[in-house]
Design a protein around this motif. Structure first.
Motif, mmCIF file in Angstrom:
data_model
loop_
_atom_site.group_PDB
_atom_site.id
_atom_site.type_symbol
_atom_site.label_atom_id
_atom_site.label_comp_id
_atom_site.label_asym_id
_atom_site.label_seq_id
_atom_site.Cartn_x
_atom_site.Cartn_y
_atom_site.Cartn_z
ATOM 1 N N ALA A 286 55.742 33.285 16.332
ATOM 2 C CA ALA A 286 56.027 33.705 17.703
ATOM 3 C C ALA A 286 55.242 34.961 18.063
ATOM 4 C CB ALA A 286 57.528 33.950 17.874
ATOM 5 N N ALA A 287 55.194 35.931 17.139
ATOM 6 C CA ALA A 287 54.443 37.159 17.385
ATOM 7 C C ALA A 287 52.954 36.863 17.504
ATOM 8 C CB ALA A 287 54.699 38.163 16.264
ATOM 9 N N GLY A 288 52.441 35.978 16.634
ATOM 10 C CA GLY A 288 51.034 35.609 16.708
ATOM 11 C C GLY A 288 50.699 34.929 18.018
ATOM 12 N N MET A 289 51.572 34.038 18.486
ATOM 13 C CA MET A 289 51.353 33.366 19.763
ATOM 14 C C MET A 289 51.309 34.370 20.906
ATOM 15 S SD MET A 289 53.574 30.309 21.558
ATOM 16 C CE MET A 289 55.029 31.320 21.836
ATOM 17 N N LEU A 290 52.233 35.324 20.893
ATOM 18 C CA LEU A 290 52.257 36.337 21.945
ATOM 19 C C LEU A 290 50.979 37.170 21.934
ATOM 20 C CD1 LEU A 290 53.782 37.777 24.198
ATOM 21 C CD2 LEU A 290 54.846 39.228 22.460
ATOM 22 N N ILE A 291 50.515 37.535 20.738
ATOM 23 C CA ILE A 291 49.282 38.331 20.632
ATOM 24 C C ILE A 291 48.082 37.537 21.128
ATOM 25 C CG2 ILE A 291 47.693 39.390 18.973
ATOM 26 C CD1 ILE A 291 50.143 40.179 17.310
ATOM 27 N N VAL A 292 48.020 36.246 20.783
ATOM 28 C CA VAL A 292 46.918 35.408 21.255
ATOM 29 C C VAL A 292 46.911 35.355 22.780
ATOM 30 C CG1 VAL A 292 46.076 33.032 21.407
ATOM 31 C CG2 VAL A 292 46.693 33.991 19.187
ATOM 32 N N LEU A 293 48.073 35.141 23.383
ATOM 33 C CA LEU A 293 48.148 35.030 24.835
ATOM 34 C C LEU A 293 47.803 36.343 25.524
ATOM 35 C CD1 LEU A 293 51.320 32.777 25.268
ATOM 36 C CD2 LEU A 293 48.920 32.129 25.320
ATOM 37 N N VAL A 294 48.242 37.457 24.961
ATOM 38 C CA VAL A 294 47.886 38.756 25.536
ATOM 39 C C VAL A 294 46.385 38.979 25.433
ATOM 40 C CG1 VAL A 294 48.110 41.255 25.259
ATOM 41 C CG2 VAL A 294 50.142 39.806 25.147
ATOM 42 N N GLY A 295 45.819 38.623 24.263
ATOM 43 C CA GLY A 295 44.380 38.778 24.087
ATOM 44 C C GLY A 295 43.592 37.933 25.068
ATOM 45 N N VAL A 296 44.020 36.674 25.260
ATOM 46 C CA VAL A 296 43.348 35.805 26.219
ATOM 47 C C VAL A 296 43.471 36.376 27.627
ATOM 48 C CG1 VAL A 296 43.378 33.528 27.285
ATOM 49 C CG2 VAL A 296 43.603 33.732 24.823
ATOM 50 N N GLY A 297 44.661 36.900 27.946
ATOM 51 C CA GLY A 297 44.842 37.508 29.259
ATOM 52 C C GLY A 297 43.911 38.689 29.483
ATOM 53 N N MET A 298 43.697 39.489 28.457
ATOM 54 C CA MET A 298 42.775 40.627 28.570
ATOM 55 C C MET A 298 41.338 40.171 28.818
ATOM 56 S SD MET A 298 44.319 43.032 25.521
ATOM 57 C CE MET A 298 42.894 44.140 25.520
ATOM 58 N N THR A 299 40.960 39.054 28.218
ATOM 59 C CA THR A 299 39.592 38.578 28.427
ATOM 60 C C THR A 299 39.390 38.056 29.839
ATOM 61 O OG1 THR A 299 40.028 36.283 27.717
ATOM 62 C CG2 THR A 299 39.432 37.886 26.009
ATOM 63 N N ARG A 300 40.464 37.695 30.526
ATOM 64 C CA ARG A 300 40.341 37.168 31.879
ATOM 65 C C ARG A 300 40.386 38.258 32.932
ATOM 66 N NH1 ARG A 300 37.573 34.391 32.249
ATOM 67 N NH2 ARG A 300 38.256 33.509 34.219
ATOM 68 N N ARG A 301 40.637 39.511 32.524
ATOM 69 C CA ARG A 301 40.666 40.618 33.482
ATOM 70 C C ARG A 301 39.234 41.012 33.819
ATOM 71 N NH1 ARG A 301 45.307 43.681 33.908
ATOM 72 N NH2 ARG A 301 44.114 44.797 35.489
ATOM 73 N N LYS A 302 38.804 40.685 35.016
ATOM 74 C CA LYS A 302 37.453 40.988 35.432
ATOM 75 C C LYS A 302 37.426 42.270 36.259
ATOM 76 C CE LYS A 302 36.097 36.123 35.515
ATOM 77 N NZ LYS A 302 35.548 35.032 36.338
ATOM 78 N N LYS A 303 36.273 42.889 36.269
ATOM 79 C CA LYS A 303 36.110 44.128 37.023
ATOM 80 C C LYS A 303 36.290 43.845 38.504
ATOM 81 C CE LYS A 303 32.944 48.020 37.619
ATOM 82 N NZ LYS A 303 31.610 48.565 37.238
ATOM 83 N N PRO A 304 37.188 44.567 39.185
ATOM 84 C CA PRO A 304 37.404 44.289 40.591
ATOM 85 C C PRO A 304 36.165 44.604 41.421
ATOM 86 C CG PRO A 304 38.540 46.300 39.938
ATOM 87 C CD PRO A 304 38.029 45.661 38.686
ATOM 88 N N ALA A 305 35.950 43.788 42.433
ATOM 89 C CA ALA A 305 34.801 44.009 43.308
ATOM 90 C C ALA A 305 35.027 45.245 44.153
ATOM 91 C CB ALA A 305 34.589 42.790 44.201
ATOM 92 N N PRO A 306 34.003 46.052 44.374
ATOM 93 C CA PRO A 306 34.170 47.249 45.193
ATOM 94 C C PRO A 306 34.552 46.877 46.609
ATOM 95 C CG PRO A 306 31.843 46.801 44.811
ATOM 96 C CD PRO A 306 32.612 45.872 43.921
ATOM 97 N N ALA A 307 35.489 47.648 47.145
ATOM 98 C CA ALA A 307 35.955 47.383 48.501
ATOM 99 C C ALA A 307 34.839 47.678 49.492
ATOM 100 C CB ALA A 307 37.182 48.241 48.805
ATOM 101 N N ALA A 308 34.692 46.814 50.462
ATOM 102 C CA ALA A 308 33.654 47.006 51.469
ATOM 103 C C ALA A 308 34.041 48.139 52.391
ATOM 104 C CB ALA A 308 33.458 45.713 52.263
ATOM 105 N N SER A 309 33.133 49.047 52.608
ATOM 106 C CA SER A 309 33.406 50.175 53.497
ATOM 107 C C SER A 309 33.370 49.715 54.940
ATOM 108 C CB SER A 309 32.367 51.283 53.273
ATOM 109 O OG SER A 309 31.078 50.771 53.516
#
Length: 299
Positions: free
Chosen positions: A263-286
């Protein structure tokens, strides 16, 4: 995405039941043939034709090897020694492999430290699940085969996204052709355990039919559509949900054990996958107020 997760996540249960009477090669060939037959019927009813170009079929066979024939066989081999729930957890590493493949071929550029940390954390979760320090049990060639299948999926998804999906061909036509090609490739491995006599009881037969029609044919077509619409890396993120489905079905239907370590390993895998999907937000248009000259021009 939700339907795909439910169907794909149940695959490991149906494989487990099918292996009670069939060899890994027989399970792989049966699901490829049934999946191809299902999509071929849908293809004919909708009036769509299979690809005719020789070059397209060449790419289809390459994709069929990486995304169907090889991983399907690896899962059937792996689940001889690995529970269906754990197989689903290990398959959740597909998005991690997909990101690594993207980095290697240059489609994922400027990867931030957060995403690299997610890769390391995700594979750390896999190590926790495999627990190599125990020296026995879950660590086996079967577990490594399932991890290899997840990596093969990532290669296949990337190849399909770059050479087949979104290139003007109907996804139903492509998915049908690819499962037909996978059936041919798998048939070549029949001498390796695929010619053993088969005695199938009704429960196994039902499992094989569901595995082939729904968990292979329909699931693969949905995967192809998501790759065409959103890209290979995003399609791989369905792996977020697979462990929940596979572990739940394994515990409820097959009474498989589920330890706190897994269960702990599954949670760590899912958190790790979630971190890889966090992309740099696009700069807000002025936003600049319109100049008087612009205003007069519009009026």
């Amino acid at each position: 995405m939700g339907v795909l997760a439910l169907l794909w996540g149940s695959t490991f249960l149906w494989i487990e039941l099918a292996l009670e009477a069939l060899s890994p090669v027989q399970v792989t060939l049966a699901r490829c043939l049934l999946g191809a037959g299902t999509l071929l019927v849908l293809c004919l009813k909708s009036g769509q034709r299979l690809p005719r170009e020789r070059a397209v079929w060449g790419r289809v066979f390459v994709a069929a090897f990486w995304c169907n024939a090889l991983p399907f066989a690896m899962f059937s081999i792996g689940q001889q020694t690995v529970d269906s729930g754990v197989a689903g957890v290990l398959n959740a590493t597909t998005p991690l492999w997909s990101l690594l493949v993207g980095i290697a071929i240059g489609t994922e550029r400027g990867v931030r430290p957060l995403r690299w940390g997610g890769i390391l954390l995700g594979f750390g979760g896999v190590v926790l699940i495999l627990a190599p320090w125990r020296g026995a049990g879950i660590v086996s060639w079967g577990a490594l085969a399932i991890v290899a299948a997840a990596a093969s999926y990532a290669i296949g998804f990337t190849y399909m996204g770059r050479t087949l999906a979104g290139k003007g061909y109907a996804t139903l036509s492509l998915s049908t052709a690819q499962l037909l090609a996978a059936s041919g490739l798998t048939a070549l491995s029949l001498p390796a355990g695929g010619l053993a006599p088969v005695r199938v009881d009704p429960a196994v037969l039902v499992a094989v039919v569901i595995l082939g029609v729904f968990a292979t044919g329909i699931t693969f077509h949905l995967t192809y559509r998501i790759i065409a619409d959103e890209g290979a890396t995003d399609a791989a993120t369905v792996g977020y949900l697979l462990p929940v489905v596979s572990v739940g079905l394994g515990a409820l239907v097959l009474d498989e054990p589920f330890s706190l370590r897994v269960a702990a390993g599954m949670l760590i895998v899912l958190v790790g996958v979630g971190m890889t999907r966090r992309k740099k937000p696009a700069p807000a248009a002025s936003v600049h107020p319109p100049s008087p000259l612009t205003t007069r021009g519009r009026s």
